[in-house]
Design a protein around this motif. Structure first.
Motif, PDB file in Angstrom:
ATOM      1  N   ASP A 188      40.876  32.743  33.600  1.00 38.90           N
ATOM      2  CA  ASP A 188      41.723  33.856  34.014  1.00 38.90           C
ATOM      3  C   ASP A 188      41.169  34.450  35.316  1.00 38.90           C
ATOM      4  O   ASP A 188      40.160  33.975  35.859  1.00 38.90           O
ATOM      5  CB  ASP A 188      41.839  34.914  32.914  1.00 38.90           C
ATOM      6  CG  ASP A 188      40.501  35.523  32.509  1.00 38.90           C
ATOM      7  OD1 ASP A 188      39.518  35.419  33.285  1.00 38.90           O
ATOM      8  OD2 ASP A 188      40.422  36.100  31.413  1.00 38.90           O
ATOM      9  N   TYR A 189      41.822  35.487  35.801  1.00 41.20           N
ATOM     10  CA  TYR A 189      41.455  36.026  37.113  1.00 41.20           C
ATOM     11  C   TYR A 189      40.018  36.538  37.132  1.00 41.20           C
ATOM     12  O   TYR A 189      39.255  36.263  38.067  1.00 41.20           O
ATOM     13  CB  TYR A 189      42.424  37.153  37.503  1.00 41.20           C
ATOM     14  CG  TYR A 189      42.202  37.667  38.900  1.00 41.20           C
ATOM     15  CD1 TYR A 189      42.723  36.997  40.003  1.00 41.20           C
ATOM     16  CD2 TYR A 189      41.461  38.829  39.135  1.00 41.20           C
ATOM     17  CE1 TYR A 189      42.514  37.459  41.293  1.00 41.20           C
ATOM     18  CE2 TYR A 189      41.245  39.304  40.419  1.00 41.20           C
ATOM     19  CZ  TYR A 189      41.778  38.611  41.489  1.00 41.20           C
ATOM     20  OH  TYR A 189      41.561  39.074  42.769  1.00 41.20           O
ATOM     21  N   ASP A 190      39.624  37.256  36.083  1.00 38.01           N
ATOM     22  CA  ASP A 190      38.259  37.791  36.044  1.00 38.01           C
ATOM     23  C   ASP A 190      37.222  36.670  35.991  1.00 38.01           C
ATOM     24  O   ASP A 190      36.161  36.747  36.622  1.00 38.01           O
ATOM     25  CB  ASP A 190      38.090  38.714  34.831  1.00 38.01           C
ATOM     26  CG  ASP A 190      38.874  40.008  34.974  1.00 38.01           C
ATOM     27  OD1 ASP A 190      39.200  40.372  36.125  1.00 38.01           O
ATOM     28  OD2 ASP A 190      39.163  40.647  33.947  1.00 38.01           O
ATOM     29  N   PRO A 222      48.310  28.174  41.812  1.00 34.47           N
ATOM     30  CA  PRO A 222      47.241  28.805  41.044  1.00 34.47           C
ATOM     31  C   PRO A 222      46.389  27.777  40.294  1.00 34.47           C
ATOM     32  O   PRO A 222      46.860  26.702  39.940  1.00 34.47           O
ATOM     33  CB  PRO A 222      48.004  29.681  40.055  1.00 34.47           C
ATOM     34  CG  PRO A 222      49.272  28.932  39.803  1.00 34.47           C
ATOM     35  CD  PRO A 222      49.628  28.302  41.119  1.00 34.47           C
TER      36      PRO A 222
END
Length: 784
Positions: A523-525, A576
């Motif tokens: 995920d982004y984090d 992405p």
């Protein structure tokens, strides 16, 4: 008088009078290649690691491939994407895999420009270019470049081989196939093998025979017309299928295990000059068992799995040798530019213990060691969809770390041989220039003296992204033109730049060290954390096998290369990042016909591929077949989806209606009617009703109740304690009236065609109960 010709599109150059005797004819000139233009032959092996060919130091005998290297050049610094469809898109377009919409295999496509599975028409393929320049163009074997949902008889066909510049095709459209029961396509239609496994059928010799015939068909008419052939074996991808006598040639040769194999191959690579003298062998992988601590039964099993793989590779080499011998026989070998490559490193899809069914990997089902041991005498035959354990994977990629799906060099560094006796003076030499699969098309065009076209069939072409290797053919010291190359596969990232490699491994340096498994999401984090602390750095000029991480010592260089990776990612549509592995296979994709709850199928039609068929995983559904049972009864398959690696079959046996379910070849369940089926015309149905929830992470689909019906009257029922969670058999298409491939169930032999008459079938995913809709069903089947 010589024929007068003019180029198509130009003005007629003859004379037109009032009658023929005062006129002079002129003809549009045929599309001819330049005099002396070479043939071009790409040979693409599947899942073959850097340390598995004989000429790359392996003990496996590959004399015909070794002979190509001895008559040409062996490159020790070729790279691919770490996965099959993406690499193949690079080989045939000269553009990066994300530029081709091929971030993943087509079955794992996502709805973004870099990953939608649709190779843009502005990225012309080599056959489209060569077709314009007077070449015949042929493709054989594995394709896997058409969106999976577009491989049915409904098309569209514009991204099938014949839609992308090939004049003829014979092979399979998907990612792998049963070598004894392949899902074959000839040109644009499905065909069945002409012989059976019992009669000696195997896909590889079939492909070679077809290849020779295609070449001969044209050469006997136009001997000077060159050809481009894209020849892609199903080997060495699972299933590792080979006649027993080939595997038996290696009996006892792998009993010392994978670590011994690595050491021997490593020393051989150094002796041959394949790797630099200062290379250090990469570490024993933490995910690989220590051979010396394994029980004797496991060592015996794993050694046999490797014997089968080795026999499979020697068998493949033998038949490729037949193709090369044919070129020599007809006088075409010397002027054929041959490029041989593998699409990625050796495959770890067999897991730590190997597998008798690769379909388990794609469904998160753990392998059963006892089941594998029980199958040991039949591994390599048509009964199993087998794959070796990842200890042999690691060994097959010697001297590198890791394997397919990961962008360490074990996944991306591959064998590459170039042979062109008439065009390359050097023989048997090694080339060290950095190169990538996107360099193959520019190299061919450079050798042929063809400029990349600005338009193909009216479509403006994007620039090629690779670099020609021609300058290295006769100059071992020619500078490498390919200076920078990004990599990304399932979230595993790396960047090569001018002798250095930055690598950000995912799910980690190993599963054991990271505590993660393949397919864990980024995920982004997590991406922020990885960019801050997850990158490694290697100096390949001093550390060929990526054994010394210089990330701390060369921090500034690493930061610059991370930034460069993002610049490349922006240029080539990489984002992405999506690390979800097998979960991507279940994503809904656009279909030609949308919003359907009922599907009607007809006899005598082509098998409907799984990605174009109704999705019958973890959902209530029913199948109803309108059939005629003759006097005296009938038997055979009414409807099935799948193969011996998983699926279901709806059939009649011993006069009784039967539902058989194959759970990834691990367990088979059978539900039969309480009474014999009646003669005459009837509607035979089964209803699948989930009775619990799936546990996809643990490889379990929903448990379910099966009910059997004749004309809406229930005549039997039973339970399925577990079902397939993600994907039925790897070739799980809809077949009506017969089980045309490797049989789903073991209590009948393929094709087990229904001996009555199948008229129609309907699949219903609306959830409406069969016994409540029998009259509606009759009307629906009658209307269609």
């Amino acid at each position: 008088m010589a024929l007068k010709e003019y180029k198509p599109g130009q003005a007629f150059s003859g004379v037109i009078g009032r009658t023929f005797d005062v006129s002079q004819p002129a003809w549009p000139s045929p599309n001819r290649a330049r005099d002396g233009a070479p043939n071009v032959l790409f040979i693409v092996l599947d899942d073959t690691g850097y340390g598995q060919l004989g000429c790359y130091g392996s003990p496996i005998r590959t004399p015909h491939l070794d002979a190509l290297a001895a008559d040409g050049l062996l490159y020790n610094n070729m790279h691919t994407t770490a996965l099959c469809s993406p690499s193949r898109s690079c080989m045939i377009t000269g553009r990066n895999h994300h530029s081709n919409g091929m971030a993943c295999i087509t079955e794992g496509s996502m709805g973004y420009p870099g990953s939608n599975g649709y190779i843009p028409f502005e990225n012309g393929m080599l056959p489209e270019i060569l077709l314009q320049n007077g070449y015949n163009t042929y493709a054989l074997g594995k394709w896997h470049l058409t969106p999976a949902e577009a491989t049915s008889a409904a098309g569209p066909y514009d991204r099938w081989p014949l839609g992308r510049g090939f004049e003829r095709y014979y092979g399979f459209l998907g990612g792998d196939t049963h070598q004894y029961y392949p899902e074959l396509v000839s040109d644009n239609h499905q065909v069945e093998p002409e012989t059976t496994p019992e009669q000696g059928y195997h896909l590889t010799p079939d492909l070679v025979a077809r290849a020779k015939a295609m070449i001969a068909d044209a050469k006997q008419v136009a001997p000077d017309k060159p050809f481009f052939m894209y020849f892609c074996t199903g080997a060495m991808h699972a299933p590792h299928h080979v006649p027993k006598e080939w595997a038996d040639r290696y009996k006892g040769q792998f009993d010392e295990g994978w670590d011994a194999y690595r050491r021997k191959v490593f020393e051989r690579q150094k002796a041959l000059g394949i790797i630099p003298a200062n290379t250090e062998l990469s570490r024993h992988d933490p995910d690989v068992q220590d051979w010396g601590t394994l029980p004797a039964d496991e060592r015996r099993l794993y050694a046999r799995m490797m014997e089968v793989f080795a026999g499979f590779l020697e068998h493949t080499d033998h038949y490729i040798g037949e193709l090369i011998a044919f070129l020599k026989e007809i006088g075409e070998y010397d002027n054929t530019l041959i490029m041989l490559i593998s699409d990625n490193g050796a495959s770890a899809e067999g897991g730590p213990n190997g597998s008798v069914n690769e379909g388990k990997f794609f469904n998160n089902v753990p392998d059963d060691l006892q089941q594998n041991l029980a199958a040991i005498d039949d591994i390599g035959g048509p009964k199993y969809f087998n794959h070796y354990p990842w200890g042999w994977t690691h060994a097959g990629n010697t001297p590198f770390r890791r394997w397919k799906r990961e962008t360490y060099r074990g996944g991306t560094a591959d064998p590459f041989i170039v042979c062109w006796p008439k065009g390359i003076k050097a023989k048997g030499e090694i080339r060290t220039q950095y190169c990538h699969a996107i360099d193959m098309v520019p190299t061919v065009l450079d050798c042929l003296g063809i400029e990349p076209p600005t338009h193909i069939r009216g479509v403006t072409q994007a620039p090629l992204q690779g670099f020609s290797l021609k300058s290295s053919f006769d100059d071992a010291k020619a500078p490498a033109l390919h200076v920078t190359q990004y990599f990304e596969m399932f979230g595993h990232r790396s960047l090569y730049h001018d002798g250095w490699r930055a690598v950000c491994p995912w799910p980690g340096t190993s599963f054991a060290e990271s505590g993660r498994v393949f397919g864990d999401p980024i995920d982004y984090d997590m991406l922020i954390q990885l960019d801050a602390k997850g990158w490694e750095l290697y100096n390949l000029n001093e550390d060929f096998a990526e054994t010394h991480n210089l990330a701390e010592r060369e921090r500034d260089r690493l930061i610059a290369m991370i930034g460069m990776w993002y610049a490349e990612a922006g240029k080539y549509n990489v984002l992405p990042i999506d690390s979800r592995g097998t979960l991507r296979f279940g994503v809904e994709r656009p279909q030609i016909a949308v919003g359907r709850k009922k599907y009607v199928y007809y006899p005598g039609t082509q098998v409907v591929p799984g990605n174009a068929a109704p999705r019958l995983i973890n959902v209530p559904h029913s199948v109803s077949v309108h059939a005629q049972v003759p006097p005296g009864g009938a038997e055979g398959v009414l409807f099935c989806m799948g193969g011996n690696d998983g699926g279901f079959s709806f059939y009649v046996q011993d006069g009784k209606l039967t539902y058989g379910y194959n759970y990834v070849a691990d367990k088979r369940f059978k539900v039969q009617s309480d009474e014999a089926i009646p003669e005459g015309q009837h509607i035979f149905s089964f209803e699948f009703t989930p009775t619990g929830k799936p546990d996809i992470a643990k490889g379990k689909g929903v448990p379910a109740k099966i009910a059997l019906f004749v004309d809406g009257k229930k005549i039997g029922s039973g339970d399925l304690p577990v079902t397939i969670p993600l994907q039925l058999g790897l070739a799980a298409g809809v077949a009506l009236g017969a089980d045309t491939g490797a049989p789903v169930m073991e209590d009948y032999a393929a094709p087990f065609a229904f001996t009555g008459e199948v008229k129609k079938a309907m699949v219903d995913v609306s959830g409406e109960a069969v016994e409540d809709m029998e009259s509606k069903m009759r009307m629906y089947l009658a209307r269609q």
